[in-house]
Structures are given as structure tokens and as C-alpha cells.
Design a protein around this motif. Structure first.
Motif, PDB file in Angstrom:
ATOM      1  N   ASN A  12      63.546 -12.971 -27.174  1.00  0.00           N
ATOM      2  CA  ASN A  12      63.879 -11.577 -26.883  1.00  0.00           C
ATOM      3  C   ASN A  12      62.902 -10.696 -27.639  1.00  0.00           C
ATOM      4  O   ASN A  12      62.528 -11.010 -28.777  1.00  0.00           O
ATOM      5  CB  ASN A  12      65.310 -11.236 -27.311  1.00  0.00           C
ATOM      6  CG  ASN A  12      66.351 -11.880 -26.423  1.00  0.00           C
ATOM      7  OD1 ASN A  12      66.540 -11.490 -25.284  1.00  0.00           O
ATOM      8  ND2 ASN A  12      67.033 -12.890 -26.961  1.00  0.00           N
ATOM      9  N   CYS A  13      62.506  -9.590 -27.023  1.00  0.00           N
ATOM     10  CA  CYS A  13      61.595  -8.665 -27.678  1.00  0.00           C
ATOM     11  C   CYS A  13      62.402  -7.687 -28.534  1.00  0.00           C
ATOM     12  O   CYS A  13      63.265  -6.969 -28.004  1.00  0.00           O
ATOM     13  CB  CYS A  13      60.766  -7.902 -26.646  1.00  0.00           C
ATOM     14  SG  CYS A  13      59.723  -6.608 -27.353  1.00  0.00           S
ATOM     15  N   PRO A  14      62.160  -7.615 -29.843  1.00  0.00           N
ATOM     16  CA  PRO A  14      62.906  -6.670 -30.696  1.00  0.00           C
ATOM     17  C   PRO A  14      62.677  -5.223 -30.289  1.00  0.00           C
ATOM     18  O   PRO A  14      63.595  -4.393 -30.388  1.00  0.00           O
ATOM     19  CB  PRO A  14      62.369  -6.945 -32.101  1.00  0.00           C
ATOM     20  CG  PRO A  14      61.772  -8.319 -32.028  1.00  0.00           C
ATOM     21  CD  PRO A  14      61.250  -8.464 -30.644  1.00  0.00           C
ATOM     22  N   GLY A  15      61.459  -4.900 -29.849  1.00  0.00           N
ATOM     23  CA  GLY A  15      61.185  -3.529 -29.441  1.00  0.00           C
ATOM     24  C   GLY A  15      61.982  -3.124 -28.215  1.00  0.00           C
ATOM     25  O   GLY A  15      62.586  -2.025 -28.171  1.00  0.00           O
ATOM     26  N   CYS A  16      62.048  -3.999 -27.215  1.00  0.00           N
ATOM     27  CA  CYS A  16      62.828  -3.705 -26.003  1.00  0.00           C
ATOM     28  C   CYS A  16      64.321  -3.630 -26.320  1.00  0.00           C
ATOM     29  O   CYS A  16      65.031  -2.769 -25.781  1.00  0.00           O
ATOM     30  CB  CYS A  16      62.563  -4.756 -24.942  1.00  0.00           C
ATOM     31  SG  CYS A  16      60.851  -4.800 -24.344  1.00  0.00           S
ATOM     32  N   ASP A  17      64.814  -4.518 -27.198  1.00  0.00           N
ATOM     33  CA  ASP A  17      66.227  -4.491 -27.546  1.00  0.00           C
ATOM     34  C   ASP A  17      66.594  -3.222 -28.318  1.00  0.00           C
ATOM     35  O   ASP A  17      67.677  -2.668 -28.144  1.00  0.00           O
ATOM     36  CB  ASP A  17      66.579  -5.713 -28.389  1.00  0.00           C
ATOM     37  CG  ASP A  17      66.600  -6.993 -27.556  1.00  0.00           C
ATOM     38  OD1 ASP A  17      66.612  -6.880 -26.313  1.00  0.00           O
ATOM     39  OD2 ASP A  17      66.579  -8.094 -28.143  1.00  0.00           O
ATOM     40  N   SER A  18      65.688  -2.753 -29.169  1.00  0.00           N
ATOM     41  CA  SER A  18      65.980  -1.530 -29.930  1.00  0.00           C
ATOM     42  C   SER A  18      66.035  -0.318 -29.007  1.00  0.00           C
ATOM     43  O   SER A  18      66.860   0.582 -29.200  1.00  0.00           O
ATOM     44  CB  SER A  18      64.910  -1.325 -31.018  1.00  0.00           C
ATOM     45  OG  SER A  18      63.632  -1.126 -30.436  1.00  0.00           O
TER      46      SER A  18
END
Length: 413
Positions: free
Chosen positions: A403-409
Motif C-alpha cells: 500500500n502506498c502511504p501517500g495515497c492512504d494519507s
């Protein structure tokens, strides 16, 4: 005759003494460099100067190349998440050759252990079995199952090499086992072949066609040279054939078989599979294990259908045949269906553009993206959220986090 034998023995002893004298002339530090072949770790730069190979940069470039090749074939392709894989290991006399240090079989055993652990990490619903070829006969070393430790322990105890290799006998044995697999399971064979010939009792072409009709995908990794019969086997069954150049190349080749491959079009049939989610028993409970047929003290898992006790998950209930899994196993398999898109490399022209403001820190680990000379270092950017990441976080996101942390944030903000 005795005098002649004595002369030969003395002559052999003198040759051994000469070799010892040659090695004895080297100091300890010189022998260390000779053994490690450190001169192979040098490369020439643009100015003609020798410098050490940057292994970390080389690893990152190989990883990025492998990620791009996987992403180019991963879109909208059905993959087999429930795999039944037999690893066929050639234990003929050719496996004892020492062109791989310290020997071929030592290198095979080392990386098969790594492969088995990685295979079960990426395919928690799948199962593995090991078959060995020795003295022209194929032996089933371990039955197909979901315990990596049992496979590894059994393999490490049976590494003696002798006799010739028989590819046909191995394929016949594996075909008999995989024919009992349910139709929803993907049948695969990975052959680690060291010999340059095969001594077969019959027509191997008929055996290859039988494997093809049984929907068995056969892949071969050679440790010697390319063989026509191995290449023909892989072409007929939809597998891959490659020859390892050295130990690092062999490791790369075998780990390519850990992710689930695309399903063969004519065999890709969707099925609904009944599974059970067992409850974990109490720590101090005593019960009879259905898989080992013996009383055990400690935690186990209770089948929700027949209430039998199993030692570990995932497995198939020995009493009622229900597939027993846990929810984390399904979650780990999910990322193969919807893989995260590979990040884009930040080009050097973009890094050196004074009008472009770049992130100074990696969004994942918050480490600086600048080199010691205060110059931008290598980085990647997510094509969706446009956050920058270092190369280590790039590998961690695609291989472990998924999972991409930037997209999840952005999704939760």
C-alpha cells in the motif's frame, strides 16, 4: 609392484607438498582475498579508474527492472492463488560439481530454503512438495503440504549426490501426485537440473504430453548448459526455462517463481471454494492431532465442521477434507489481485532543475533525499499522490507493505 606403488605414493605426497608450499607462501590476508576473488568486485568508471561495484545501486536497478517486467504483464491477468508446487531437485553426481562455490548442491540447498520461505509468505494458501532424482530414480522426499520447516528439515538431511539423472521418472512421479489435486488448484513443477543428460526408461515425449494434458506447468532452472529437452518441456507446458550464470543469478531466477504466475487461458476457470476458519484452542489443552496421529499439549486449531484438531494453518482437514485458513492468509493473497503500481523514477534532469521544488525528505521514512554533497540523491515518485520516496522505501512498499502511504494519507484526510 610394491616399490612402484611406493614411488607413486611418494610422488603423490611430493605433489601435495608442492601445493601446500604454494599456499603456504601466501599470508593469511592474501589467502582471504584469493578466496573471495575480490578483483571481480571492481569496475571501470568513465575516466578509466577502478572503483568498487556499488552493490546497493546494482540491487536497486535489478529490482526496478524486475518490477517493471512484472507490472507490464500483471494488468488484467488472472492468477492462481491456490498453487500446488513440486520442487524437483537433481541429486545426481553432476550436482556435486564445484563450479558453484562450494558445490552446486550446497548452493541449491541454500537458496531452496530461501525460496520455500518466500513462497509461503507470498502464497499462504498454497502447498509445496519436494522430489529428488538420484541413481536414475525419482524419490518423493516430502509430501505436498503447507509447513515450510518440515520441507527444509527433510531436505537438509538428504543432500548426498550419486548416479545419473532421469527427467522422465521425475515427471511420471509428479504427474501421479498432482493428478489428485482438486480442479481449482494450479499445478506446477519447478525443476532444478544440474546434469547435461537424462537416462530415461521410455519415450519422454509421451510423458511431456501427459503433463500437458494434466495441466501441469513445468519450469526448469539449469545449472550447467541449455538442454533441448528441458526447453521443449517448458514450451509444451507453458513454463519458463533459464540457465543460471552464477549464484546471484540463480537466486534471482528461483525467486522469480515465488509470485503466482498468470493462469493458462484454456485452464483459467473460476471456482467457488468452501473454506473453514478454525478457532485456536487453549494453550494448556491436550488433544489428538489429526495430521500427526498423536496426542499433543498446547495450542492447535479446531475444524469448524468436524471438530478435529490441526497443528498449523493453512491445511486441509484430514477428517472431512475442508480447507482450513485464517483471515490473514486471505489478506496476504489479496495484494496479488490488485498490485500497487510501480513508482516512477525521478530523472536527473528533473533533479537538477533549479525551478523545480523537490521534497527534501522521503515521505515514508522521513530520511533526507539529499546526498552528503547536498545534491539530490536517487528517488522515486508515486504516479498518483506525487509523494517522493527513497529506494529502500520503494522496495518495502512493493514487497512487504503493498500500500502506498501517500495515497492512504490522502484517502483518510
Amino acid at each position: 609392484m610394491n616399490n612402484g606403488a611406493g614411488r607413486r605414493i611418494n610422488g603423490g605426497a611430493e605433489e601435495d607438498d608442492d601445493e601446500d608450499d604454494v599456499n603456504g607462501d601466501l599470508d593469511a590476508w592474501e589467502r582471504t582475498y584469493t578466496d573471495e576473488r575480490s578483483w571481480e568486485s571492481l569496475q571501470e568508471d568513465e575516466s578509466g579508474m577502478l572503483r568498487p561495484i556499488d552493490n546497493q545501486a546494482l540491487y536497486h536497478s535489478q529490482y526496478r527492472r524486475r518490477l517493471r517486467s512484472l507490472s507490464s504483464t500483471a494488468a488484467r491477468i488472472q492468477k492462481g492463488l491456490i498453487r500446488y508446487l513440486y520442487i524437483v531437485i537433481d541429486l545426481s553426481r553432476a550436482a556435486s560439481e564445484m563450479d558453484f562455490r562450494p558445490s552446486r548442491i550446497a548452493v541449491i540447498a541454500k537458496h531452496v530454503e530461501t525460496f520455500i520461505r518466500e513462497f509461503f509468505y507470498q502464497n499462504p494458501l498454497s502447498q509445496v512438495g519436494i522430489v529428488t532424482i538420484k541413481d536414475g530414480v525419482a524419490h518423493c522426499l516430502t509430501d505436498i503440504g503447507g509447513s515450510p520447516e518440515s520441507h527444509i528439515n527433510a531436505l537438509m538431511k538428504k543432500l548426498e549426490c550419486s548416479g545419473d539423472s532421469s527427467l522422465q521418472n521425475a515427471l511420471d512421479l509428479v504427474d501421479g501426485y498432482l493428478n489428485q489435486i482438486p480442479s481449482y488448484g494450479h499445478r506446477e513443477v519447478l525443476i532444478l537440473y544440474s546434469a547435461l543428460s537424462t537416462c530415461d526408461p521410455g519415450d519422454i515425449m509421451d510423458t511431456i504430453q501427459k503433463c500437458r494434458k494434466s495441466k501441469i506447468r513445468c519450469s526448469v532452472i539449469g545449472l550447467a548448459a541449455e538442454m533441448f529437452i528441458c526447453k521443449h518441456l517448458c514450451q509444451e507446458t507453458g513454463g519458463t526455462y533459464s540457465v543460471a550464470l552464477d549464484e546471484s543469478h540463480f537466486k534471482e531466477l528461483i525467486l522469480e517463481h515465488a509470485p503466482p504466475p498468470p493462469a493458462i487461458a484454456e485452464f483459467a476457470v473460476a471456482n467457488l471454494i468452501k473454506m473453514g476458519f478454525p478457532q485456536r484452542a487453549a494453550e494448556g489443552s491436550i488433544s489428538i492431532c489429526s495430521c500427526h496421529k498423536e496426542a499433543k499439549v498446547g495450542a492447535g486449531y479446531t475444524c469448524p465442521r468436524c471438530k478435529a484438531r490441526a497443528c498449523e494453518l493453512p491445511t486441509e482437514c484430514c477428517v472431512c477434507g475442508l480447507t482450513l485458513v485464517s483471515s490473514p492468509h486471505l489478506a496476504r493473497s489479496y495484494h496479488h489481485l490488485f498490485p500497487i503500481a510501480p513508482f516512477d523514477e525521478v530523472t536527473s534532469s528533473h533533479l537538477n532543475n533549479p525551478n523545480c521544488k523537490l521534497q527534501r525528505n522521503c515521505f515514508g521514512c522521513q530520511q533526507s533525499l539529499l546526498d552528503p554533497g547536498n545534491k539530490p540523491g536517487p528517488a522515486v515518485v508515486c504516479p498518483k499522490c506525487k509523494w517522493y520516496f527513497c529506494l529502500d522505501c520503494d522496495i518495502y512498499i512493493h514487497e512487504s507493505l503493498h500500500n502506498c502511504p501517500g495515497c492512504d494519507s490522502l484517502r483518510h484526510s
